[in-house]
Design an enzyme around this catalytic site. Structure first.
Site, PDB file in Angstrom:
ATOM      1  CD  GLU A  60      -6.814 -11.655  -5.400  1.00  0.00           C
ATOM      2  OE1 GLU A  60      -6.390 -10.716  -4.713  1.00  0.00           O
ATOM      3  OE2 GLU A  60      -6.105 -12.299  -6.183  1.00  0.00           O
ATOM      4  CD  GLU A  62      -4.236  -6.467   0.187  1.00  0.00           C
ATOM      5  OE1 GLU A  62      -3.515  -7.094  -0.573  1.00  0.00           O
ATOM      6  OE2 GLU A  62      -5.114  -5.660  -0.206  1.00  0.00           O
TER       7      GLU A  62
HETATM    8  N1  ATP Z   1       1.406  -1.670   7.470  1.00  0.00           N
HETATM    9  C1  ATP Z   1       2.378  -2.296   6.789  1.00  0.00           C
HETATM   10  N2  ATP Z   1       3.508  -2.660   7.427  1.00  0.00           N
HETATM   11  C2  ATP Z   1       4.507  -3.301   6.776  1.00  0.00           C
HETATM   12  N3  ATP Z   1       4.473  -3.635   5.471  1.00  0.00           N
HETATM   13  C3  ATP Z   1       3.361  -3.324   4.766  1.00  0.00           C
HETATM   14  C4  ATP Z   1       2.264  -2.623   5.378  1.00  0.00           C
HETATM   15  N4  ATP Z   1       1.317  -2.431   4.428  1.00  0.00           N
HETATM   16  C5  ATP Z   1       1.791  -2.991   3.302  1.00  0.00           C
HETATM   17  N5  ATP Z   1       3.012  -3.525   3.490  1.00  0.00           N
HETATM   18  C6  ATP Z   1       3.865  -4.212   2.497  1.00  0.00           C
HETATM   19  O1  ATP Z   1       3.463  -3.800   1.196  1.00  0.00           O
HETATM   20  C7  ATP Z   1       2.974  -4.917   0.451  1.00  0.00           C
HETATM   21  C8  ATP Z   1       1.777  -4.465  -0.370  1.00  0.00           C
HETATM   22  O2  ATP Z   1       0.719  -4.166   0.517  1.00  0.00           O
HETATM   23  P1  ATP Z   1      -0.638  -3.523   0.053  1.00  0.00           P
HETATM   24  O3  ATP Z   1      -1.532  -3.345   1.210  1.00  0.00           O
HETATM   25  O4  ATP Z   1      -0.366  -2.316  -0.772  1.00  0.00           O
HETATM   26  O5  ATP Z   1      -1.237  -4.662  -0.812  1.00  0.00           O
HETATM   27  P2  ATP Z   1      -1.224  -4.809  -2.390  1.00  0.00           P
HETATM   28  O6  ATP Z   1      -0.058  -5.659  -2.790  1.00  0.00           O
HETATM   29  O7  ATP Z   1      -1.364  -3.450  -2.995  1.00  0.00           O
HETATM   30  O8  ATP Z   1      -2.480  -5.651  -2.561  1.00  0.00           O
HETATM   31  P3  ATP Z   1      -3.571  -5.559  -3.663  1.00  0.00           P
HETATM   32  O9  ATP Z   1      -2.875  -5.152  -4.945  1.00  0.00           O
HETATM   33  O10 ATP Z   1      -4.136  -6.935  -3.692  1.00  0.00           O
HETATM   34  O11 ATP Z   1      -4.520  -4.510  -3.139  1.00  0.00           O
HETATM   35  C9  ATP Z   1       2.625  -5.985   1.490  1.00  0.00           C
HETATM   36  O12 ATP Z   1       2.707  -7.305   0.949  1.00  0.00           O
HETATM   37  C10 ATP Z   1       3.687  -5.736   2.541  1.00  0.00           C
HETATM   38  O13 ATP Z   1       4.923  -6.347   2.194  1.00  0.00           O
END
Ligand code: ATP
Length: 124
Positions: free
Chosen positions: A66, A73
């Protein structure tokens, strides 16, 4: 290259990383809480020390993946704030690592708790 950073600086940065991640990442807070509950349950059911050690390893695995997921991220957001196919692959793979660790941890917990819980319930 030899690092000249003091041990106290190294621990300080790691501590800041943990505190920041705990403040900002809801999933990490959930995993830490689940880990604490699992340890308390293991003590309640008086699991053998070897089983408790295995549970601690699995809890550490989930929390570490995690934390690495958070690091990936943030690094991806810094490098690629706009949508990019490689950014998606990197973030999805990091999230998958957490998922795999969490699923295996649940399986290990079920295997270790099955007998003591069933016996406590009087079912075996
Ligand atoms: N710059 C980017 N380019 C392409 N896809 C992205 C990008 N940023 C996020 N994603 C897509 O959106 C999904 C979610 O990303 P995000 O950064 O929002 O993480 P998260 O799932 O909100 O993580 P957490 O909840 O742990 O913070 C990623 O797994 C990816 O598939």
């Amino acid at each position: 290259m030899r690092s000249k950073r003091k041990w106290s600086d190294v621990f300080g940065c790691a501590f800041e990383g943990i505190i920041h991640s705990l403040r900002t990442e809801r999933n990490l807070r959930i995993h830490v809480l689940a880990g604490i509950l699992v340890v308390l349950a293991a003590l309640f059911f008086q699991l053998p020390l070897r089983d408790i050690a295995l549970l601690l390893v699995m809890i550490a695995l989930v929390i570490c993946t995690e934390l690495l997921n958070t690091a990936i991220e943030k690094a991806v957001d810094l490098i690629s704030p706009d949508w990019h196919k490689l950014a998606k692959i990197a973030k999805d793979a990091a999230a998958a690592a957490v998922l795999v660790a969490a699923i295996i941890s649940v399986l290990v917990a079920v295997l270790l708790f099955y007998q003591p819980v069933m016996s406590w319930l009087g079912m075996i």
